[in-house]
Design an enzyme around this catalytic site. Structure first.
Site, PDB file in Angstrom:
ATOM      1  N   ASP A  40      56.871  11.009  -3.042  1.00 32.27           N
ATOM      2  CA  ASP A  40      58.371  10.139  -2.674  1.00 32.27           C
ATOM      3  C   ASP A  40      57.920   9.026  -3.732  1.00 32.27           C
ATOM      4  OD1 ASP A  40      58.865  12.594  -1.012  1.00 32.27           O
ATOM      5  OD2 ASP A  40      58.506  11.025   0.948  1.00 32.27           O
ATOM      6  N   ASP A  90      63.807   8.107  -4.702  1.00 33.07           N
ATOM      7  CA  ASP A  90      62.772   8.227  -4.089  1.00 33.07           C
ATOM      8  C   ASP A  90      62.337   9.551  -5.698  1.00 33.07           C
ATOM      9  OD1 ASP A  90      62.868   6.763  -1.825  1.00 33.07           O
ATOM     10  OD2 ASP A  90      62.172   8.844  -0.133  1.00 33.07           O
ATOM     11  N   HIS A 109      65.888  13.621  -0.836  1.00 31.22           N
ATOM     12  CA  HIS A 109      64.743  14.760  -1.641  1.00 31.22           C
ATOM     13  C   HIS A 109      65.494  16.244  -1.932  1.00 31.22           C
ATOM     14  CE1 HIS A 109      61.822  11.774   0.008  1.00 31.22           C
ATOM     15  NE2 HIS A 109      62.501  11.067  -0.297  1.00 31.22           N
ATOM     16  N   ASP A 167      63.832  19.078  -3.162  1.00 34.60           N
ATOM     17  CA  ASP A 167      62.595  19.969  -2.776  1.00 34.60           C
ATOM     18  C   ASP A 167      62.334  20.731  -2.051  1.00 34.60           C
ATOM     19  OD1 ASP A 167      61.306  18.023  -1.506  1.00 34.60           O
ATOM     20  OD2 ASP A 167      59.632  17.691  -2.947  1.00 34.60           O
ATOM     21  N   CYS A 203      55.885  18.286  -1.338  1.00 34.93           N
ATOM     22  CA  CYS A 203      56.259  16.873  -0.857  1.00 34.93           C
ATOM     23  C   CYS A 203      54.696  16.137  -0.689  1.00 34.93           C
ATOM     24  CB  CYS A 203      57.172  16.747   0.453  1.00 34.93           C
ATOM     25  SG  CYS A 203      58.693  16.698   0.186  1.00 34.93           S
TER      26      CYS A 203
END
Length: 364
Positions: free
Chosen positions: A113, A196, A245, A247, A349
């Site tokens: 992150d 991020d 995010h 991902d 992550c």
């Protein structure tokens, strides 16, 4: 100066060195402006309960996550990947700026992150969460080591995170309602650049970056200008109201193959670059009791880690996804890791790939 020990261009090249997060000392958030729009609605009553805010994560949750982490670390070491860890840190301490104060930090469970590795450069990103303002501190000894070895070390402009950085009175759009202009409005404004690192995935000279509640257009533009003409930064449009995010939405698995979440992304609006790639649509996630305690969505199933172009670490409980990877020509490496997701992330992550064996190429 010695050659840089940092070199990572793609999400899939053979993994050689990685930073893995830690959960000891983890705290719950004491500042909920972002949490109220990013944490799944079904987990908010327990995660966001006032009596839990700004308190240590339960010891039982930490112990379970530690056991999951040991299994994962064993897989990495068996694959002969060098594993590095951030320093322990006291996240219970309050801190402040001239404009605001918070009761505590969070953790270093998810190094993906706060740090972005592109080639031989490590970038400290301008995160939008006040609780995470100093989260990079436990990584500083490692960053200094990599810098001494020849890596480039950059810090994006630190945002002030004043109240005007967030839309006053922001409300999530009703479920299933299409925004009038086709694009979601997020809680962060364009006052200053914020993003991020987990909103970015890399394919050589092409980076794909999602706009979300923690990544604004100025953040995307900062990265585009910083990297210069040698890279192309493509914007990815999410249709997830709680977007945070990329991902769990889009993850390149190997040259010519990209995993795409059909709930969060419109397959007809993918970046043009992927038109010639195989777009792999995953099966529905297996919803387990642990997911009801997680800060992230049920699509944490897609938060996988590529060890190399053929081997992928995937949650053991996600049997349909394991079978799908086999059908797509990959060799899944199952790992019981869902207890770690309570701390905000799964395999992708929880790791920061410092060194992969590939070279800088253009895949489009």
């Amino acid at each position: 100066m010695p050659a840089a020990v940092v070199c990572s261009h793609n999400e899939w090249d053979p993994l050689e060195e990685v930073v893995v997060g830690r959960v000891d000392g983890a705290m719950t958030s004491s500042w909920d402006v972002l949490d109220r729009v990013t944490v799944p609605a079904e987990t908010w009553p327990s995660y966001g309960a006032d009596e839990r805010r700004g308190t240590p994560m339960p010891a039982e949750a930490v112990e379970k996550a530690q056991r999951a982490l040991e299994e994962f670390l064993g897989i990495l070491r068996e694959a002969r990947v060098t594993v590095r860890r951030p320093e322990p840190h006291d996240f219970a301490r309050p801190f402040s700026s001239p404009a605001w104060s918070v009761g505590n930090g969070l953790s270093v469970a998810d190094p993906r992150d706060s740090l972005l590795v592109i080639g031989d450069e490590i970038i400290e990103v301008p995160m939008a969460d006040r609780n995470r303002y100093f989260e990079v501190w436990p990584y500083r000894p490692l960053l200094t080591e990599y810098f001494r070895a020849g890596a480039r070390w950059t810090a994006a402009p630190k945002p002030r995170l004043v109240d005007a950085q967030y839309r006053e009175g922001y409300e999530l759009p009703p479920a299933g309602e299409e925004p009038p202009d086709g694009e979601l409005a997020f809680i962060t404004t364009e006052l200053e650049p914020v993003f991020d690192a987990a909103d970015v995935v890399r394919c050589g000279r092409d980076l794909f970056m999602e706009r979300s509640h923690v990544t604004n257009a100025l953040g995307l533009e900062w990265l585009r200008r910083h990297l210069g003409p040698g890279y192309r930064v493509h914007e990815v449009f999410s249709r997830c109201p709680r977007a945070m995010h990329i991902d769990t939405s889009l993850l390149p698995l190997a040259p010519g193959k990209v995993l795409v979440n059909p709930e969060f992304l419109d397959l007809d609006r993918l970046p043009e670059a992927f038109r010639s790639w195989d777009v792999l649509v995953p099966p529905e996630p297996v919803v387990t009791p642990v997911m009801g305690k997680s800060m992230i969505s049920r699509w944490s199933s897609l938060n996988v880690l590529m060890l190399d172009p053929g081997h992928v670490v995937v949650e053991r409980a996600q049997e349909p996804l394991v079978k799908a990877f086999e059908q797509w020509g990959f060799e899944p490496v199952p790992c019981s890791f869902e207890d770690y997701t309570v701390f905000g992330g799964s395999f992708h992550c929880a790791t920061l790939d410092i060194r992969r064996a590939g070279t800088l190429e253009s895949y489009f």
